[in-house]
Design an enzyme around this catalytic site. Structure first.
Site, mmCIF file in Angstrom:
data_model
loop_
_atom_site.group_PDB
_atom_site.id
_atom_site.type_symbol
_atom_site.label_atom_id
_atom_site.label_comp_id
_atom_site.label_asym_id
_atom_site.label_seq_id
_atom_site.Cartn_x
_atom_site.Cartn_y
_atom_site.Cartn_z
ATOM 1 N N VAL A 74 0.812 -1.226 0.000
ATOM 2 C CA VAL A 74 0.000 0.000 0.000
ATOM 3 C C VAL A 74 0.844 1.276 0.000
ATOM 4 C CG1 VAL A 74 -2.051 -1.046 1.085
ATOM 5 C CG2 VAL A 74 -0.323 0.066 2.528
ATOM 6 N N LYS A 85 -2.566 7.095 13.667
ATOM 7 C CA LYS A 85 -3.967 6.706 13.902
ATOM 8 C C LYS A 85 -4.842 7.938 14.197
ATOM 9 C CE LYS A 85 -3.705 2.341 12.965
ATOM 10 N NZ LYS A 85 -4.406 1.796 11.796
ATOM 11 N N ASN A 94 -7.644 -1.605 6.147
ATOM 12 C CA ASN A 94 -7.182 -2.261 7.365
ATOM 13 C C ASN A 94 -5.660 -2.399 7.431
ATOM 14 O OD1 ASN A 94 -7.363 -4.439 9.610
ATOM 15 N ND2 ASN A 94 -6.409 -5.525 7.892
ATOM 16 N N THR A 149 -3.034 -10.381 17.618
ATOM 17 C CA THR A 149 -2.875 -10.763 16.204
ATOM 18 C C THR A 149 -1.359 -10.827 15.976
ATOM 19 O OG1 THR A 149 -2.785 -8.445 15.539
ATOM 20 C CG2 THR A 149 -4.976 -9.454 15.548
ATOM 21 N N TYR A 168 3.157 6.109 15.956
ATOM 22 C CA TYR A 168 2.045 5.184 15.678
ATOM 23 C C TYR A 168 0.734 5.889 16.049
ATOM 24 C CZ TYR A 168 -1.245 1.360 15.711
ATOM 25 O OH TYR A 168 -2.357 0.583 15.458
HETATM 26 P P1 NDP Z 1 -1.581 -7.925 11.602
HETATM 27 O O1 NDP Z 1 -0.116 -7.643 11.689
HETATM 28 O O2 NDP Z 1 -2.079 -9.243 12.055
HETATM 29 O O3 NDP Z 1 -2.081 -7.658 10.103
HETATM 30 C C1 NDP Z 1 -1.661 -6.536 9.387
HETATM 31 C C2 NDP Z 1 -2.031 -6.690 7.923
HETATM 32 O O4 NDP Z 1 -1.614 -5.496 7.240
HETATM 33 C C3 NDP Z 1 -1.347 -7.863 7.248
HETATM 34 O O5 NDP Z 1 -2.268 -8.534 6.428
HETATM 35 C C4 NDP Z 1 -0.263 -7.214 6.393
HETATM 36 O O6 NDP Z 1 -0.087 -7.950 5.196
HETATM 37 C C5 NDP Z 1 -0.902 -5.861 6.070
HETATM 38 N N1 NDP Z 1 0.105 -4.854 5.748
HETATM 39 C C6 NDP Z 1 1.026 -4.282 6.570
HETATM 40 N N2 NDP Z 1 1.810 -3.448 5.887
HETATM 41 C C7 NDP Z 1 1.378 -3.486 4.585
HETATM 42 C C8 NDP Z 1 1.805 -2.848 3.399
HETATM 43 N N3 NDP Z 1 2.841 -1.982 3.376
HETATM 44 N N4 NDP Z 1 1.134 -3.109 2.248
HETATM 45 C C9 NDP Z 1 0.103 -3.978 2.243
HETATM 46 N N5 NDP Z 1 -0.353 -4.610 3.334
HETATM 47 C C10 NDP Z 1 0.296 -4.374 4.497
HETATM 48 O O7 NDP Z 1 -2.261 -6.734 12.430
HETATM 49 P P2 NDP Z 1 -3.793 -6.445 12.853
HETATM 50 O O8 NDP Z 1 -4.738 -7.308 12.139
HETATM 51 O O9 NDP Z 1 -3.819 -6.400 14.336
HETATM 52 O O10 NDP Z 1 -3.904 -4.926 12.367
HETATM 53 C C11 NDP Z 1 -4.789 -4.503 11.332
HETATM 54 C C12 NDP Z 1 -5.042 -3.023 11.492
HETATM 55 O O11 NDP Z 1 -5.641 -2.766 12.759
HETATM 56 C C13 NDP Z 1 -3.788 -2.140 11.463
HETATM 57 O O12 NDP Z 1 -4.111 -0.962 10.784
HETATM 58 C C14 NDP Z 1 -3.506 -1.857 12.933
HETATM 59 O O13 NDP Z 1 -2.799 -0.655 13.094
HETATM 60 C C15 NDP Z 1 -4.909 -1.787 13.472
HETATM 61 N N6 NDP Z 1 -5.079 -2.043 14.907
HETATM 62 C C16 NDP Z 1 -4.539 -3.146 15.521
HETATM 63 C C17 NDP Z 1 -4.767 -3.365 16.874
HETATM 64 C C18 NDP Z 1 -4.177 -4.520 17.609
HETATM 65 O O14 NDP Z 1 -4.020 -4.429 18.839
HETATM 66 N N7 NDP Z 1 -3.876 -5.640 16.962
HETATM 67 C C19 NDP Z 1 -5.616 -2.453 17.652
HETATM 68 C C20 NDP Z 1 -6.104 -1.322 16.902
HETATM 69 C C21 NDP Z 1 -5.871 -1.148 15.585
HETATM 70 P P3 NDP Z 1 1.306 -8.303 4.496
HETATM 71 O O15 NDP Z 1 2.346 -8.368 5.566
HETATM 72 O O16 NDP Z 1 1.054 -9.585 3.804
HETATM 73 O O17 NDP Z 1 1.500 -7.172 3.538
HETATM 74 C C1 8X3 Z 2 -3.042 -1.026 18.481
HETATM 75 C C2 8X3 Z 2 -3.430 -0.883 19.903
HETATM 76 O O1 8X3 Z 2 -2.587 -0.144 22.190
HETATM 77 O O2 8X3 Z 2 -1.012 -1.293 20.770
HETATM 78 O O3 8X3 Z 2 -3.539 0.014 17.712
HETATM 79 O O4 8X3 Z 2 -1.640 0.962 20.286
HETATM 80 S S1 8X3 Z 2 -2.090 -0.303 20.824
#
Ligand code: NDP
Ligand code: 8X3
Length: 252
Positions: A61, A157, A87, A188, A153
């Protein structure tokens, strides 16, 4: 074709769980990410388990040209996208402002902010053409309150929060819903990525309480996406029962 949802970052975590949730409920799903083998695996798994079509697109992305090429070149019948889930995202490092790595900051801003903007801009013409659609952006509790060592970070957000508000205003005339989903800590691959493969450091984040899991977030996303056409959840924060906000986490 069934209703179509495009999910960025569908190779893991919330994105992968959302792909499964939408596929199980009869949506055709466009899954995207950088890891091709994972995309292939998920595509095979979902299309054999559910009576639905899956299209896998591999792109980073952060790469503007790659984003526009991939989305412009999707087959015509897949262009009637109903829902975009922005996402893909990550945190890198958890360091004080003076000690943090500049390239970590750049990657977070390029992914969480620029990436979300590129994908939105590339997909929007398809939604506008249909005079309907739904954009769901993954914010975070980190986009509501800044915590120690969260600096850039959190800033990325907060930017997602502002972009969601801006989209909601500017896209009203096109009848496009915009929802910002702000999860708290969820187990995750997020922390493994943040701590650059240090599994012990990652596991510590989830010790002593029951965090959210990917399915919890996918269920909430699906709920927001399937309300009646005149109803839009604008902004939704969800945490585990142990968490009040970015810094109040009760372990006991
Ligand atoms: P994961 O690390 O499990 O998943 C992240 C996903 O983002 C992967 O599928 C990865 O795919 C993709 N990704 C990362 N960088 C790129 C890139 N440069 N291009 C394309 N795809 C990319 O994390 P989560 O599911 O936990 O996180 C998903 C979203 O939710 C994020 O935006 C995160 O900031 C947010 N979030 C997470 C929280 C948490 O505590 N887990 C809480 C709040 C928000 P690939 O590596 O194959 O490219
Ligand atoms: C991910 C949640 O608390 O690690 O957005 O920032 S935290």
């Amino acid at each position: 074709m069934n209703n179509i949802v495009l999910i960025t970052g569908a190779t893991s975590g919330f994105g992968k769980a959302s792909a499964e949730k939408f596929a199980a409920n009869g949506y055709d799903v466009i899954i995207t990410g950088r890891r091709k083998e994972r995309l292939d695996e998920i595509k095979n798994e979902l299309s054999s388990r559910y009576k639905t079509k899956i299209l896998a697109l591999e792109f980073d992305v952060q790469d503007k040209q790659a984003v526009f090429n991939a989305i412009e070149n999707i087959p015509e019948e897949w262009k009637k996208i109903d829902i975009l889930i922005n996402n893909a995202g990550l945190a890198l490092g958890r360091d004080r402002f003076d000690e943090a790595d500049l390239s970590d900051w750049e990657t977070m801003i390029n992914t969480n902010v620029h990436g979300l903007l590129y994908v939105s801009k590339a997909v929007l013409p398809y939604l506008i053409k249909q005079k309907k659609g739904h954009i769901i952006n993954l914010g975070s509790t980190a986009g509501k309150e800044v915590y120690e060592k969260g600096n850039v970070y959190c800033a990325s957000k907060f930017a997602v929060d502002a972009i969601s508000q801006a989209m909601r205003i500017d896209l009203l005339q096109h009848k496009i819903k915009v929802t910002s989903i702000n999860p708290g800590a969820a187990e995750t691959e997020f922390s493994k990525v943040r701590f650059k493969g240090n599994e012990q450091q990652a596991a510590k984040i989830y010790e002593g309480y029951k965090p959210l899991i990917a399915k919890d977030v996918a269920d909430v996303i699906y709920y927001c996406a399937t309300l009646p056409p005149h109803v839009c959840i604008n902004d939704l924060t969800l945490t585990s029962l142990s968490q009040a906000n970015s810094f109040y986490l009760y372990k006991g």
